[in-house]
Design an enzyme around this catalytic site. Sequence first.
Site, PDB file in Angstrom:
ATOM      1  N   GLY A  13       0.684  -0.680   0.057  1.00  0.00           N
ATOM      2  CA  GLY A  13      -0.412   0.000  -0.045  1.00  0.00           C
ATOM      3  C   GLY A  13       0.733   0.837  -0.105  1.00  0.00           C
ATOM      4  CG  LEU A  14      -0.730   4.707  -0.742  1.00  0.00           C
ATOM      5  CD1 LEU A  14      -1.015   6.486  -1.152  1.00  0.00           C
ATOM      6  CD2 LEU A  14       0.876   4.883  -1.975  1.00  0.00           C
ATOM      7  CG  HIS A  15       5.389   1.204   3.062  1.00  0.00           C
ATOM      8  ND1 HIS A  15       6.630   1.785   3.006  1.00  0.00           N
ATOM      9  CD2 HIS A  15       5.604   0.288   2.032  1.00  0.00           C
ATOM     10  CE1 HIS A  15       6.781   1.449   1.900  1.00  0.00           C
ATOM     11  NE2 HIS A  15       6.004   0.320   1.319  1.00  0.00           N
ATOM     12  CB  ALA A  16       7.661   5.663   5.200  1.00  0.00           C
ATOM     13  CB  ALA A  19       3.760   7.941   1.559  1.00  0.00           C
TER      14      ALA A  19
END
Length: 88
Positions: A13-16, A19
């Site tokens: 997903g949109l982890h660190a 992102a």
Amino acid sequence: MIVGKYKITYENGLHARPATRLVSKANSFQSEMILEFNERKVNLKSIMGVMSLGVPANKNIKISFNGKDEEEAHKAITRVINDINEMK
């Protein structure tokens, strides 16, 4: 205003890391960009805002682009999301 709809297929997903890539690219444009997920909206130029959404894999997001460079911003953000989805 341009509205882009995307599916985040990257397994984490949109982890660190993804992102940060997304926010960094967004900050290179003047247009306002709003990321929407699960009826919550955040400024795409804010790493804390994007991270607070906790967007997991295989979920849909919407990004609204509004400003004088919105077309260029939309194209660039679409490229970044495509790159994120291809990450291993």
